[in-house]
Scaffold this motif. Structure first.
Motif, PDB file in Angstrom:
ATOM      1  N   PHE A 235      -7.408   3.711  -5.076  1.00 13.74           N
ATOM      2  CA  PHE A 235      -8.498   4.143  -4.214  1.00 13.74           C
ATOM      3  C   PHE A 235      -8.432   5.665  -4.088  1.00 13.74           C
ATOM      4  CE2 PHE A 235      -9.747   5.099   0.299  1.00 13.74           C
ATOM      5  CZ  PHE A 235     -11.116   4.940   0.120  1.00 13.74           C
TER       6      PHE A 235
ATOM      7  N   TRP B 112     -11.738  -1.265   1.798  1.00  9.52           N
ATOM      8  CA  TRP B 112     -11.079  -0.034   2.241  1.00  9.52           C
ATOM      9  C   TRP B 112     -11.847   0.573   3.418  1.00  9.52           C
ATOM     10  CZ3 TRP B 112      -6.502   1.834   0.205  1.00  9.52           C
ATOM     11  CH2 TRP B 112      -6.054   1.236  -0.986  1.00  9.52           C
TER      12      TRP B 112
ATOM     13  N   SER C 187      -3.730  -6.915   5.797  1.00  8.74           N
ATOM     14  CA  SER C 187      -4.083  -5.503   5.595  1.00  8.74           C
ATOM     15  C   SER C 187      -2.854  -4.608   5.753  1.00  8.74           C
ATOM     16  CB  SER C 187      -5.173  -5.083   6.588  1.00  8.74           C
ATOM     17  OG  SER C 187      -4.698  -5.218   7.917  1.00  8.74           O
TER      18      SER C 187
ATOM     19  N   MET D 181     -11.150  -6.918  -2.093  1.00 10.03           N
ATOM     20  CA  MET D 181     -10.336  -5.895  -1.400  1.00 10.03           C
ATOM     21  C   MET D 181     -11.283  -4.901  -0.746  1.00 10.03           C
ATOM     22  SD  MET D 181      -7.528  -3.209  -2.957  1.00 10.03           S
ATOM     23  CE  MET D 181      -6.433  -4.500  -3.514  1.00 10.03           C
TER      24      MET D 181
ATOM     25  N   CYS E 141      -6.355  -0.741   4.040  1.00 11.53           N
ATOM     26  CA  CYS E 141      -6.731  -1.599   2.907  1.00 11.53           C
ATOM     27  C   CYS E 141      -6.544  -3.069   3.327  1.00 11.53           C
ATOM     28  CB  CYS E 141      -5.867  -1.289   1.695  1.00 11.53           C
ATOM     29  SG  CYS E 141      -6.190  -2.382   0.269  1.00 11.53           S
TER      30      CYS E 141
ATOM     31  N   LEU F  31       0.857  -1.189   0.000  1.00 16.99           N
ATOM     32  CA  LEU F  31       0.000   0.000   0.000  1.00 16.99           C
ATOM     33  C   LEU F  31       0.900   1.248   0.000  1.00 16.99           C
ATOM     34  CD1 LEU F  31      -2.811   1.361   0.254  1.00 16.99           C
ATOM     35  CD2 LEU F  31      -2.539   1.181   2.764  1.00 16.99           C
TER      36      LEU F  31
ATOM     37  N   ALA G 147      -2.981   0.156  -4.098  1.00 14.24           N
ATOM     38  CA  ALA G 147      -2.738  -1.142  -3.452  1.00 14.24           C
ATOM     39  C   ALA G 147      -2.324  -2.147  -4.530  1.00 14.24           C
ATOM     40  CB  ALA G 147      -3.984  -1.640  -2.740  1.00 14.24           C
TER      41      ALA G 147
END
Length: 390
Positions: free
Chosen positions: A110, A72, A133, A70, A125, A44, A61
């Motif tokens: 994102f 967020w 994560s 995935m 994430c 990330l 990501a």
């Protein structure tokens, strides 16, 4: 879970967004896989992002290998779900996501649109499965206004001038710099202070320097997320310094006072010398006058006495004596008379001489001149009567 937490935007209004597509299975899997991380398989970035209020925040990501879902989170609030196959689901229009490259699923972008300071905090994430994560930090800053107080200035050459810059409504406290004609000013030449005012920071900066020539002075304020600083500029007009007559006036005044002092000393010395010379002359003159007056009085008295004697005794002598006695007596009297007349003539010459001497010595003393002229006339008249017997 059926709803997502409130998100506050710039005008501090809040809205609640319902979440309809959550499933118990998804969150059970997230709980099971949250702490499982495979090195170099999930990345990330950036891990720390600073942006300006009103702009967009973007995170990428990257996942190696095959993955399915995935998710967020923003400040622990679930906001977006990205499946490998299917539609992306968002809790609000403020959030969006897409694949970095169309047709490739290993990178997801994102976005948080029109961020405010309320979005500052962690952005998480999570990839379903064994990827686990990653957490990034989002910081949102605000830019305010900058103003140089008083505006354009006028100054005389070599005069100290001062400019005050005020920056208001910034977050965090801004960094303030100055420039002269586009050139940065050393930080040691100005003083800056800031103060928190509720949700914002206000800052002031004072720049002092010596006016040399016309200058454009600019004050700039910035924060980390600003690409270009906010600035305010004014123009300084410098006039030539008038000539300094102080030294010249001081020199002229000094010489004038010295010359005046010298003249005063010379004047005092001259007056003292004149007074000293005049005093003996005055004394001698008064002595001469006293002696002359005494002599004139003596001569006048003598002449009058002799005239009286001659007028009163001559007839008696001629009738009472014998011819021989008369002759002898007449001779004696004549001799005596001539002697006395001679003395009178001699005194007359002395008076005349002294009178001429006095007139030559001081021709302007008219009163004394008249006096001695009158005395001289009396003496002449008396001498004439004494000589002729009438």
């Amino acid at each position: 879970m059926s709803t997502v937490g409130a998100i506050t935007h710039r005008k501090h209004t809040s809205m609640n967004v319902p979440w309809k597509s959550c499933s118990i299975f998804l969150y059970l899997c997230l709980l099971q896989c949250a702490h499982k991380v495979v090195p170099q398989q999930f990345l990330l970035e950036p891990l720390n992002l600073t942006t300006l209020q009103g702009f967009d925040a973007q995170f990428n990501a990257t996942v190696e290998g095959r993955w399915k879902i995935m998710t967020w989170f923003v400040k622990d609030c679930f906001v977006l779900n990205v499946p490998v196959i299917g539609n992306i689901t968002s809790a609000s229009e403020r959030y969006s996501a897409q694949f970095c490259t169309p047709g490739e699923t290993n990178c997801v972008q994102f976005n948080i649109h029109n961020v405010t300071r309320e979005f500052s905090g962690p952005v998480t994430c999570t990839v379903l499965g064994e990827y686990g994560s990653e957490v990034a930090q989002l910081s949102v800053q605000e830019s305010g206004t900058v103003n140089i107080v008083k505006g354009n200035e006028k100054a005389t050459e070599d005069e100290q001038v001062e400019f005050l810059c005020v920056a208001t409504a910034w977050f965090p406290a801004p960094s303030i710099t100055w420039t002269q004609n586009g050139h940065p000013v050393d930080s040691s030449l100005f003083n800056t202070s800031s103060m928190e005012d509720g949700r914002y920071f206000n800052a002031t900066s004072v720049f002092t320097f010596k006016a040399v020539n016309n200058t454009t002075v600019a004050c700039q304020a910035t924060v980390l997320s600003l690409t270009n600083p906010v600035s305010s500029s004014v123009f300084l007009v410098v006039f030539a310094k008038p000539p300094d007559w102080t030294v010249l006036i001081a020199v002229v005044l000094s010489f004038s006072l010295f010359a005046l002092l010298v003249l005063l000393i010379l004047g005092i010395m001259f007056c003292y010398k004149r007074r000293k010379e005049k005093k003996p002359n005055y004394q001698r003159e008064m002595s001469h006058r006293v002696r002359t007056q005494s002599q004139i009085s003596s001569v006048s008295a003598t002449v009058q006495r002799q005239g009286t004697v001659k007028a009163g005794s001559a007839p008696d002598d001629q009738t009472s004596v014998t011819p021989s006695e008369n002759t002898d007596s007449g001779f004696h009297q004549t001799k005596e008379h001539i002697y006395q007349v001679g003395n009178a003539v001699l005194m007359k010459n002395k008076v005349k001489t002294m009178f001429m001497f006095m007139c030559l010595e001081d021709p302007f003393r008219t009163e004394w001149k008249k006096k001695y002229t009158l005395s001289y006339t009396n003496v002449s008249i008396n001498l004439t009567h004494a000589f002729w017997g009438n």
